[in-house]
Structures are given as C-alpha cells and as structure tokens.
Enzyme design. Structure first.
Site, PDB file in Angstrom:
ATOM      1  CG  HIS A 101      -1.720  -0.971   1.566  1.00 18.10           C
ATOM      2  ND1 HIS A 101      -1.421  -2.192   2.314  1.00 18.10           N
ATOM      3  CD2 HIS A 101      -3.102  -1.119   1.446  1.00 18.10           C
ATOM      4  CE1 HIS A 101      -2.340  -3.194   2.384  1.00 18.10           C
ATOM      5  NE2 HIS A 101      -3.198  -2.424   1.784  1.00 18.10           N
ATOM      6  CG  ASP A 104       1.769  -0.887   3.421  1.00 19.14           C
ATOM      7  OD1 ASP A 104       0.870  -0.429   4.121  1.00 19.14           O
ATOM      8  OD2 ASP A 104       1.514  -1.921   2.433  1.00 19.14           O
TER       9      ASP A 104
HETATM   10  C1  XLS Z   1      -7.491  -6.808   4.267  1.00 18.48           C
HETATM   11  C2  XLS Z   1      -6.796  -7.265   3.029  1.00 18.48           C
HETATM   12  C3  XLS Z   1      -5.818  -6.054   2.625  1.00 18.48           C
HETATM   13  C4  XLS Z   1      -5.753  -6.152   1.067  1.00 18.48           C
HETATM   14  C5  XLS Z   1      -5.081  -4.707   0.581  1.00 18.48           C
HETATM   15  O1  XLS Z   1      -8.149  -7.675   4.941  1.00 18.48           O
HETATM   16  O2  XLS Z   1      -6.860  -8.485   2.959  1.00 18.48           O
HETATM   17  O3  XLS Z   1      -4.617  -6.399   3.290  1.00 18.48           O
HETATM   18  O4  XLS Z   1      -5.252  -7.251   0.631  1.00 18.48           O
HETATM   19  O5  XLS Z   1      -5.830  -3.781   0.984  1.00 18.48           O
END
Ligand code: XLS
Ligand code: NI
Ligand code: NI
Length: 438
Positions: A101, A104
């Site tokens: 993301h 991140d």
């Molecule tokens: C959360 C999601 C997230 C997505 C990406 O539950 O799995 O991690 O994969 O935003």
C-alpha cells in the site's frame, strides 16, 4: 551491502526429508511441474504491510515484533532503510514478487503534495532494489482505511471531499505502481460498507463506488498502465457489512455497472471463510466468470471468526487452491501473495523466514498434489461420468435451448422413475488424500 538479517543464509532447497531449520523441503524453484517451473506456477509475493509494518499488536497488547532496522520514526530515511531490509528479505527467501500500500512504504505528509513527495522518495529506493534483485511488483494499492478521514469510507464516504482525497490517493498509487512496472493494482474496499443502515444511503454509496472505479479505469488508460485491476472481496471487518462481500457480489456489482471487462478478482482465503464460503468455492465462482485474477494466500482461524491472516500451512487447502489455478491455465498477471502475519508470539526477525518457508513449502506441495490429481484423472473422470446423461440427445437439446417444458413433460411421462446413483463423496476424498504429502 548492509546485512539486515545477518543470521540467515539464503534459503535453499534441501529435499523432503531434510530436518534443517532454514531450508525448503518442497519448494524447488526451478523444478518443472508439467510445462513450467514451480516459481512460475506459484508466483509468490510477500506483503510489505505485514512483513515490514506489522508490529504484531492485538486489541489487548502492544506490538511485539523485533525490527532492529526500524527506528520507529516517520522519517524518510527510516522508510528507505526499511525498504532495503525488505528486499534483502525477499532475496534471501527467494521470493520474486511483492505487494504494497502507498502508506506502508512511505509516511503520509501534511497534505496531498507532501504525501506524494514522500512516496516518490521511497519509490526511488524500491525501483533501485527491484533492479538490483530482479524482484517485481505483483500489485500496488492505496490505503484508504487507516486515516481518520476515511472513518465513513473512502469512495463511499458521505462526504464528497473525502471522496476527492481517496481519488487523489488512488491516482498517485496507480502512478507509482505503473512506474515500478507493477503487474496489477488492487482495490480492497477497507471501509467501503456500513456499520448501520440507520445512517446510510446504500444506493448512493454504491453508485459512488462504481463512479470511482470508472474514473480509475479512465485514468489507467490515460497513463497507459497495462496491469490488471483487481477487486478483493471481503464481507466484513472493519465495517459490519462491506459492499464487496464475496466473489458473487463483486461480479454482480461489476456487471451491473459495466465494469466487468476491466476487473478481475483477488481472492483471499480468510475473506472467503468470513463470508461463509470454502476458498475453492470463491475461486471457482471467479474462474467460471473468467475473472480469477490473483490470490491472497493466507488462512483463518475458524474458531475465532475474524481476519487472523495466518500463514497458510494447510496442505489440503493449498491443493484445492492449486487445482483451481491449474484449471484456469495458471496465473497470468496474478500470483500467490502471502497476505499473512506471524502470530504475536513469533516476534523474532527469523520468524519472518519460518513463516514464508511454511507458506512456500505448503503451496509447492499443493501444486505437486494438484498436478498429480489431474494427471491421475480419476476425480475428473468421475465428474464427467456423473453428468454423462447430459451428453444424450435430450441433454443436448436442453443445453442448447431447443427443448421446452412440454418436451420435458413428454419425456418424463414416457420413462418412469429415473435411476439415481451415489455421489461417492467419501470415496473421492480418499482418492484426494492419496496425493497429500507434506
Ligand atoms: C485486508 C485485506 C488487505 C488487502 C489490501 O483484510 O486483505 O490486506 O489485501 O488492501
Ligand atoms: Ni488481502
Ligand atoms: Ni485480509
């Protein structure tokens, strides 16, 4: 080069009987399975948010993860050092892909422009490290759920200004995904849902979500991004109800809003479980629609009931997943992204390796089992035989749309009671089990 994991040698394949701690027992990257080496079948990715940013806190306790490379600050220097540590990790683990993301990898700044500047600074390091190691971006995404402005959702917020912020963020996240040569881009509607219908105009929110995705498609064409767009279904958490609740709901939404040709699905095991479906069900629903794009490979804790994001160590499940992947002819842009975190008790840096080794060996074993099940053929043969009556003249006329209810009436009246036969589920489970080997 700086060594962030000085105690860990690059992980090598040591064979199924090896008892060493830090080796692969099943994953042998260049070993051919049918027409492709394991690494191309599996296309493993590590998730930046869990591997580098998850402190392993829980609602009752602070983070326990030891991250000696991280000074805990929001500085760009810290963010860049973290990125270098991540690529050393990927290299030592032999993982070819990663996902992130925007927030991140780089801290949010004071306003849109400052946030973009921060991101650009770290993306430079990501690009350098990709070139150095050969690792690729499986997909990028924007975090539209952590900041308090997204408390009521992002593209489904009741506030148009928040919608605008979400758009600005996605635009930039797409830019950097494109610049890094990303194979895909994910939309996970973290807070695109509601907590209560008492304060929600659901129709309006859904229309806004569709408009948002159309804008993203337009922008994709504008910048010439050729990667895949994925929607990631999840039924709940953090909101009580999320609009992208499962594969069928997503496909219906995409069809209704003329978006299906632009999107496929990123299916996550734990989300399937939360939706009350088997992972294989979600994969098959997506595949039948030609929309199985990528997989977030984790596993839940069924007796808990939230998104525990455990590393996948279930051989049976991994085999089912790989049966679906092989049935669609393998991944194209997608892959197996370990959207998974270590348990809070596994807080040492070396646990990151243990966790990924578990996931990689499990899926390597799943791949081999799935390929062997297909080659042996008796389960597929059973299914063909089970539906063989549909290959008759009547079956052909029904399937092609020629037969009418009156034809069925005439046929049923002439044949008497049909003979039914056993579904043999337990027999098939035994056949399946013959191929499971850790
Ligand atoms: C959360 C999601 C997230 C997505 C990406 O539950 O799995 O991690 O994969 O935003
Ligand atoms: Ni996910
Ligand atoms: Ni998840």
């Amino acid at each position: 080069m700086t060594e962030f994991f000085p105690d860990v040698e690059p992980i090598r394949f040591a064979g199924p009987d090896a008892t060493d701690e830090m080796v692969f027992r099943r994953y042998e990257r260049d070993r051919m399975v049918d027409d492709k080496p394991m690494c191309e079948h599996l296309r493993f990715a590590s998730a930046y948010w869990h591997t580098m940013r998850n402190p392993l806190s829980d609602p009752f306790g602070v983070g326990t993860a030891q991250m000696p490379w991280d000074d805990g600050s929001d500085s760009i220097d810290n963010a860049c050092r973290r990125a270098r540590a991540f690529f050393e990790f990927l290299e030592k683990c032999g993982i070819d892909h990663y996902c992130f993301h925007d927030r991140d990898v780089a801290p949010e700044g004071d306003g849109v422009v400052a946030s973009e500047r921060n991101l650009d600074a770290v993306v430079e390091v990501l690009a350098e490290e990709q070139a150095r190691t050969g690792a690729n971006l499986l997909w990028g995404t924007a975090c539209l759920f952590t900041h308090p402005r997204y408390v009521h959702g992002a593209s489904t917020s009741c506030l148009v200004d928040v919608f605008a912020h979400a758009g600005a963020q996605v635009r930039k996240a797409m830019d950097v995904t494109h610049a890094l040569g990303g194979a895909g881009y994910v939309f996970w509607g973290g807070r695109e849902g509601y907590s209560s219908l008492l304060n929600t105009d659901m129709k309006r929110e859904l229309d806004h979500l569709a408009r948002f995705l159309h804008m993203a498609v337009e922008y994709k064409h504008q910048i010439g991004f050729k990667g895949a767009f994925y929607i990631e279904p999840k039924p709940k958490e953090p909101t009580t109800h999320q609009y992208d609740s499962d594969a069928a709901a997503c496909l219906n939404f995409l069809r209704e809003h003329d978006l299906l040709e632009h999107f496929s699905l990123n299916i996550e095991t734990n989300h399937a479980e939360l939706a009350g479906h088997a992972m294989r069900h979600e994969l098959q629903v997506s595949r039948m629609a030609g929309a199985l794009g990528s997989i977030d490979a984790n596993i839940g804790t069924p007796n808990l009931g939230w998104d525990t994001d455990c590393f996948p160590g279930n051989l049976y499940l991994a085999t089912e997943v790989m049966l679906e992947v092989l049935a669609m002819g393998g991944f194209t842009t997608g892959g197996l992204n370990f959207d998974a975190k270590r348990r809070r008790e596994s807080f040492e840096p070396r646990d990151l390796f243990h966790a990924h080794i578990l996931g990689m060996d499990t899926f390597a074993a799943g791949l081999e089992a799935a390929a062997a099940i297909i080659a042996e053929g008796s389960i597929d043969a059973f299914i063909s035989e089970r539906y063989a009556s549909w290959d008759s003249e009547l079956g052909r006329r029904i399937e092609s749309g020629e037969a009418t209810l009156s034809d069925l009436h005439a046929h049923a009246s002439s044949i008497g009671e049909p003979a039914v036969v056993s579904g043999r589920q337990e027999r098939l489970e035994s056949i399946f089990n013959r191929f499971i080997r850790g």
